[in-house]
Motif scaffolding. Structure first.
Motif, PDB file in Angstrom:
ATOM      1  N   ILE A  31     -37.459  -1.880 -33.307  1.00  0.00           N
ATOM      2  CA  ILE A  31     -37.389  -2.190 -31.874  1.00  0.00           C
ATOM      3  C   ILE A  31     -38.705  -2.861 -31.490  1.00  0.00           C
ATOM      4  N   PRO A  32     -38.669  -4.111 -31.063  1.00  0.00           N
ATOM      5  CA  PRO A  32     -39.914  -4.823 -30.746  1.00  0.00           C
ATOM      6  C   PRO A  32     -40.597  -4.254 -29.503  1.00  0.00           C
ATOM      7  N   SER A  33     -41.922  -4.384 -29.466  1.00  0.00           N
ATOM      8  CA  SER A  33     -42.671  -3.876 -28.318  1.00  0.00           C
ATOM      9  C   SER A  33     -42.557  -4.798 -27.112  1.00  0.00           C
ATOM     10  N   VAL A  64     -33.094   2.076 -25.102  1.00  0.00           N
ATOM     11  CA  VAL A  64     -33.734   1.647 -26.346  1.00  0.00           C
ATOM     12  C   VAL A  64     -35.255   1.669 -26.211  1.00  0.00           C
ATOM     13  N   VAL A  65     -35.761   1.199 -25.081  1.00  0.00           N
ATOM     14  CA  VAL A  65     -37.204   1.219 -24.841  1.00  0.00           C
ATOM     15  C   VAL A  65     -37.705   2.660 -24.784  1.00  0.00           C
ATOM     16  N   SER A  66     -36.949   3.529 -24.154  1.00  0.00           N
ATOM     17  CA  SER A  66     -37.314   4.940 -24.078  1.00  0.00           C
ATOM     18  C   SER A  66     -37.321   5.584 -25.470  1.00  0.00           C
ATOM     19  N   TYR A  86     -47.990  -0.675 -34.252  1.00  0.00           N
ATOM     20  CA  TYR A  86     -46.664  -0.857 -33.656  1.00  0.00           C
ATOM     21  C   TYR A  86     -46.723  -1.439 -32.248  1.00  0.00           C
ATOM     22  N   CYS A  87     -47.917  -1.581 -31.701  1.00  0.00           N
ATOM     23  CA  CYS A  87     -48.058  -2.063 -30.328  1.00  0.00           C
ATOM     24  C   CYS A  87     -48.234  -3.573 -30.264  1.00  0.00           C
TER      25      CYS A  87
END
Length: 87
Positions: A31-33, A64-66, A86-87
């Motif tokens: 999941i992209p940041s 998904v963001v959560s 990951y950021c």
């Protein structure tokens, strides 16, 4: 009265608990940041077109963001990992 077909999937993602560091890492990698679709189209140094982030059109975007945030928190708080990659 409206019927939300995606409600069961939203509920499943919201309730998904992370207990395995490898699962948390996989979630953070996949999941992209940031939204990968936002673009500026330039021609000879001048912006001629801006394509807005289309991720928010995804009906599961918030879930998904959560989920990604919970995975990052698990890695940082429970596993003591450095999550800056990951950021």
């Amino acid at each position: 009265m409206s019927f939300d077909l995606l409600h069961p999937l939203r509920r499943w993602i919201d309730r998904f608990e992370i207990h395995d560091p490898s699962v948390a890492r996989l979630i953070c990698e996949k999941i992209p940041s940031q939204c990968p679709f936002e673009r500026d189209i330039t021609l000879w140094g001048h912006r001629i077109l801006h394509i807005p982030p289309l991720c928010k059109l995804n009906p599961l975007y918030e879930q998904v963001v959560s989920l990604r945030f919970r995975a990052l928190c698990y890695l940082a708080d429970e596993c003591g990992e450095d999550v800056t990659s990951y950021c």
